[in-house]
Design a protein around this motif. Structure first.
Motif, PDB file in Angstrom:
ATOM      1  N   GLU A 167      55.010  80.469 -69.530  1.00 51.49           N
ATOM      2  CA  GLU A 167      54.700  79.066 -69.249  1.00 51.49           C
ATOM      3  C   GLU A 167      54.709  78.203 -70.510  1.00 51.49           C
ATOM      4  OE1 GLU A 167      54.350  77.758 -66.257  1.00 51.49           O
ATOM      5  OE2 GLU A 167      54.769  79.718 -65.396  1.00 51.49           O
ATOM      6  N   TRP A 180      56.819  77.652 -72.821  1.00 52.17           N
ATOM      7  CA  TRP A 180      58.028  76.939 -73.245  1.00 52.17           C
ATOM      8  C   TRP A 180      57.888  75.429 -73.037  1.00 52.17           C
ATOM      9  CZ3 TRP A 180      60.534  73.960 -69.642  1.00 52.17           C
ATOM     10  CH2 TRP A 180      60.228  74.213 -68.299  1.00 52.17           C
ATOM     11  N   LYS A 181      57.036  75.023 -72.101  1.00 53.59           N
ATOM     12  CA  LYS A 181      56.858  73.606 -71.806  1.00 53.59           C
ATOM     13  C   LYS A 181      56.242  72.849 -72.976  1.00 53.59           C
ATOM     14  CE  LYS A 181      56.013  74.815 -66.962  1.00 53.59           C
ATOM     15  NZ  LYS A 181      55.002  74.854 -65.873  1.00 53.59           N
ATOM     16  N   GLU A 216      63.568  72.741 -71.217  1.00 49.54           N
ATOM     17  CA  GLU A 216      64.134  73.778 -70.364  1.00 49.54           C
ATOM     18  C   GLU A 216      63.533  75.129 -70.732  1.00 49.54           C
ATOM     19  OE1 GLU A 216      68.256  73.334 -71.269  1.00 49.54           O
ATOM     20  OE2 GLU A 216      68.593  71.870 -69.683  1.00 49.54           O
ATOM     21  N   LYS A 217      63.478  76.011 -69.772  1.00 53.00           N
ATOM     22  CA  LYS A 217      62.881  77.332 -69.961  1.00 53.00           C
ATOM     23  C   LYS A 217      63.718  78.158 -70.935  1.00 53.00           C
ATOM     24  CE  LYS A 217      61.038  79.020 -66.314  1.00 53.00           C
ATOM     25  NZ  LYS A 217      60.775  79.660 -64.993  1.00 53.00           N
TER      26      LYS A 217
END
Length: 449
Positions: free
Chosen positions: A162, A164-165, A170-171
């Motif tokens: 989670e 990466w946000k 983008e993931k």
């Protein structure tokens, strides 16, 4: 200094006792020491921003070492030893790959890469300050040691999937199927067991964790290169990682990218093509612990070094798959472009499970055949083969203007038909396991060149 020695002459010129003369000499020596210390002190500069190199100073402000430990690392002596020279900002090819400086270490040409745009770093620093117990007076470079980024929580799979946000829109590929075992291996590499040496080493351990968390969240390429070229015993086809200073990493210069070989002789191009297929073999089969799966195939993401070896030089979209967590089986049904697109959509969804991912790793061969080896003048639609983001919300992806032809254009007449048939089956298999058979056939054809 002239005044000091004049005083000495005056004192020695008098009819003084031996004791007075010794006292005057002692005074002179003390004054001389004070003058020397003041001179050295006045010439000191900021040790973070400038490194002394003989009679010259090397400005490393472009590496932003003052941002540590909210950075990739602090081995800034590399920049002194390597005699780094900042890259001309007009060098488009270098700037596109994030190369900001070049140098040499031990006779090897190396580069310093800045792998993120300013906006990602700003988002990261804002997160650090929001997480700090004193957000009103926050200095992100210092307060990172007071946040969860240096705790065990930040190095667990659920949080990383989670997180990466925090920095990106983008993931990240690494977080999709990464295992706790891999994260623990990496943690030991960064912390270097200092936590086991006593409580006085806790701060040093936290600094290593800060480097690791920063690298995982900002650009996992720093972590992957460091792990797979310094700790792993498997010889991976990546440029060697030397270290990191501030917000750049220092890695081996891997040579010229593939697009610069389009007009080389057939023998050279055939050898590069063969090595690309062997590179995929290595990522899928060579290591007993990990399978590496890269999703982004382009001419600019591979290079050929001075020895003629092909290297994968951009690890932004590389997944690390733990063999202990997957079913090690090949794809028994035909899988072509739409199948691959559907797989990627599931891969990026929260519901997707990674247990059966190994059977899709053969799609790396299809991407190589379609986008790099195929005659793109004859098959122009293959330039964007399998690119999921090309089809999401009508979004266009900059592919760095790929060449109008593939590496295997204009083959010798005697192998043209067999080569085209094998390439077609590699891209679009027409029978189960047809792709793997086509890859073996391609390797046989190219190996006889």
């Amino acid at each position: 200094m002239t005044t000091v020695w004049r005083s000495c002459r005056v004192l020695s010129g008098r009819r003084s006792t031996k004791t007075n003369f010794k006292l005057s000499l002692l005074v002179v020596l003390l004054l001389t020491s004070v003058v020397y210390i003041l001179k050295v002190t006045s010439n000191q500069r900021d040790p973070v921003m400038v490194i002394a190199d003989g009679d010259n100073d090397i400005d490393i402000s472009w590496a932003e070492p003052e941002k540590c430990p909210a950075c990739f690392g602090d081995t800034c002596e590399l920049l002194r030893r390597g005699h780094f020279v900042k890259v001309d900002s007009e060098s488009d090819r270098y700037m596109k790959k994030g190369i900001v400086s070049t140098g040499r270490i031990g006779g090897v040409k190396v580069i310093a890469k800045s792998m993120n745009e300013a906006g990602a770093w700003q988002r990261y620093e804002r997160f650090i300050c929001r997480s700090s117990p004193r957000p009103q007076v926050c200095n992100a470079s210092y307060f990172i040691l007071e946040t969860m980024l240096v705790t065990d929580v930040a190095l667990k799979v659920p949080w990383l999937r989670e997180a990466w946000k925090i920095c990106h829109l983008e993931k990240s590929a690494l977080s999709l199927c990464v295992s706790d075992r891999f994260l623990e291996d990496v943690r030991q590499l960064y912390v270097q067991n200092v936590e086991d040496e006593g409580t006085d080493m806790t701060k040093e351990g936290d600094t290593g964790r800060a480097f690791l968390s920063t690298s995982l969240l900002l650009n996992e390429e720093a972590v992957l290169l460091r792990y797979f070229t310094t700790k792993s015993t498997t010889p991976w086809p990546f440029p060697k990682f030397y270290g990191a200073c501030g917000r750049v990493i220092v890695v081996e210069h891997a040579g010229r990218t593939l697009d610069t070989f389009m007009d080389s002789s057939w023998e050279v191009r055939a050898d590069i093509a063969l090595q690309l297929l062997q590179l995929v073999d290595a990522l899928r089969e060579k290591d007993p612990d990990w399978v590496l799966f890269f999703l982004d195939v382009s001419f600019q993401n591979f290079a050929v070094d001075s020895r003629g070896w092909v290297r994968l030089i951009d690890l932004d979209e590389v997944m690390v798959i733990d063999r202990r967590t997957v079913v090690n089986q090949e794809q028994t049904e035909m899988c072509n472009e739409q199948c691959y697109m559907d797989f990627q959509k599931k891969l990026y969804s929260d519901e997707y499970h990674c247990e059966d991912i190994f059977k899709y790793t053969q799609m790396m061969y299809a991407s190589i055949c379609a986008r790099l080896l195929s005659n793109l003048q004859k098959h122009p639609e293959r330039r964007k083969w399998g690119e999921l983001r090309e089809y999401q919300e009508g979004k266009s992806v900059d592919l760095d203007e790929p060449p109008g032809k593939g590496l295997l254009h204009n083959p010798p007449d005697e192998m043209r038909e067999a080569l085209e048939g094998a390439l077609t089956q590699c891209v679009q298999e027409t029978l189960p396991r047809g792709r793997l058979g086509a890859v073996l056939r391609l390797q046989e054809i190219l190996g006889t060149t």
